[in-house]
Scaffold this motif. Structure first.
Motif, mmCIF file in Angstrom:
data_model
loop_
_atom_site.group_PDB
_atom_site.id
_atom_site.type_symbol
_atom_site.label_atom_id
_atom_site.label_comp_id
_atom_site.label_asym_id
_atom_site.label_seq_id
_atom_site.Cartn_x
_atom_site.Cartn_y
_atom_site.Cartn_z
ATOM 1 N N UNK A 76 0.831 -1.203 0.000
ATOM 2 C CA UNK A 76 0.000 0.000 0.000
ATOM 3 C C UNK A 76 0.869 1.257 0.000
ATOM 4 N N UNK A 77 1.912 1.237 0.823
ATOM 5 C CA UNK A 77 2.825 2.379 0.868
ATOM 6 C C UNK A 77 3.559 2.544 -0.463
ATOM 7 N N UNK A 78 3.865 1.424 -1.112
ATOM 8 C CA UNK A 78 4.542 1.479 -2.403
ATOM 9 C C UNK A 78 3.683 2.204 -3.438
ATOM 10 N N UNK A 79 2.387 1.926 -3.443
ATOM 11 C CA UNK A 79 1.490 2.597 -4.387
ATOM 12 C C UNK A 79 1.411 4.092 -4.091
ATOM 13 N N UNK A 80 1.350 4.435 -2.796
ATOM 14 C CA UNK A 80 1.331 5.850 -2.419
ATOM 15 C C UNK A 80 2.641 6.522 -2.820
ATOM 16 N N UNK A 81 3.732 5.791 -2.623
ATOM 17 C CA UNK A 81 5.059 6.324 -2.919
ATOM 18 C C UNK A 81 5.216 6.594 -4.412
ATOM 19 N N UNK A 82 4.676 5.717 -5.230
ATOM 20 C CA UNK A 82 4.757 5.914 -6.680
ATOM 21 C C UNK A 82 4.071 7.220 -7.086
ATOM 22 N N UNK A 83 2.932 7.513 -6.449
ATOM 23 C CA UNK A 83 2.232 8.768 -6.738
ATOM 24 C C UNK A 83 3.062 9.973 -6.285
#
Length: 202
Positions: A87-94
């Motif tokens: 989940x953090x990875x997806x936020x980080x990509x943004x």
């Protein structure tokens, strides 16, 4: 649907509309805005079915035969940890995408200022107000802003590298025990991204 899930859905819809407007794969699937709306609603309906479906006892680990490995408390903690990291990875990509855009915008602004003929043609936005300033001061402001953006981007990239390492470590452990019975693929169908993490495996 609670407010958190509604916000998740609205954000997802905005992203898909933006993708559709840019063209590409989604544009090929949905020729018109009406088709796009129909497709998005279908994805949302699928997500709702998953959200309210009865929860299976073995969470993300599929299979119920006696030969399947037992899911221990330690296994479940690792699975939950992997989900949080993903989940953090997806936020980080943004966040990385936004930071890269900010760096690019600063580069463009710096070039635009260099090309100006009028010495006092710049305005800097402070809060909601635009303040006229000499070009030299504006250039210093843009350079400082770009420096901060680059430093922030470097921190985000370092965090992403650390996340990848942690996720790969967990994946090796979980795949080693459960093999194909566990799904740790972060690139799930669109509707899965609309379902809260704790419900996705049910």
């Amino acid at each position: 649907m609670n407010q958190a899930n509604q916000a998740r859905v609205e954000k997802w819809k905005q992203q898909k509309v933006a993708e559709w407007e840019k063209g590409g794969k989604l544009k090929g699937k949905c020729k018109t805005r009406e088709e796009l709306q129909k497709w998005m609603q279908g994805q949302i309906d699928k997500a709702q079915k998953k959200l309210f479906a009865p929860k299976k006892p073995q969470n993300v680990v599929s299979g119920t035969s006696n030969d399947d490995p037992e899911v221990t408390w330690e296994d479940q903690k690792r699975i939950n940890a992997y989900g949080r990291l993903n989940q953090r990875m997806m936020e980080l990509d943004d966040e990385i995408k936004d930071s890269k855009n900010l760096v690019q915008e600063s580069d463009d602004a710096e070039q635009d200022i260099d090309a100006l003929l009028d010495d006092d043609a710049c305005k800097i936005k402070i809060g909601e107000i635009y303040v006229q300033t000499p070009n030299e001061d504006a250039l210093d402001f843009v350079i400082a802003k770009k420096k901060c953006a680059k430093e922030h981007l470097e921190k985000l990239m370092a965090e992403k590298k650390e996340l990848v390492t942690k996720m790969e470590t967990l994946k090796v452990i979980l795949k080693g025990k459960f093999g194909k019975n566990i799904n740790l693929d972060p690139n799930q169908d669109d509707e899965d991204h609309l379902v809260p993490e704790e419900k996705r495996a049910s």
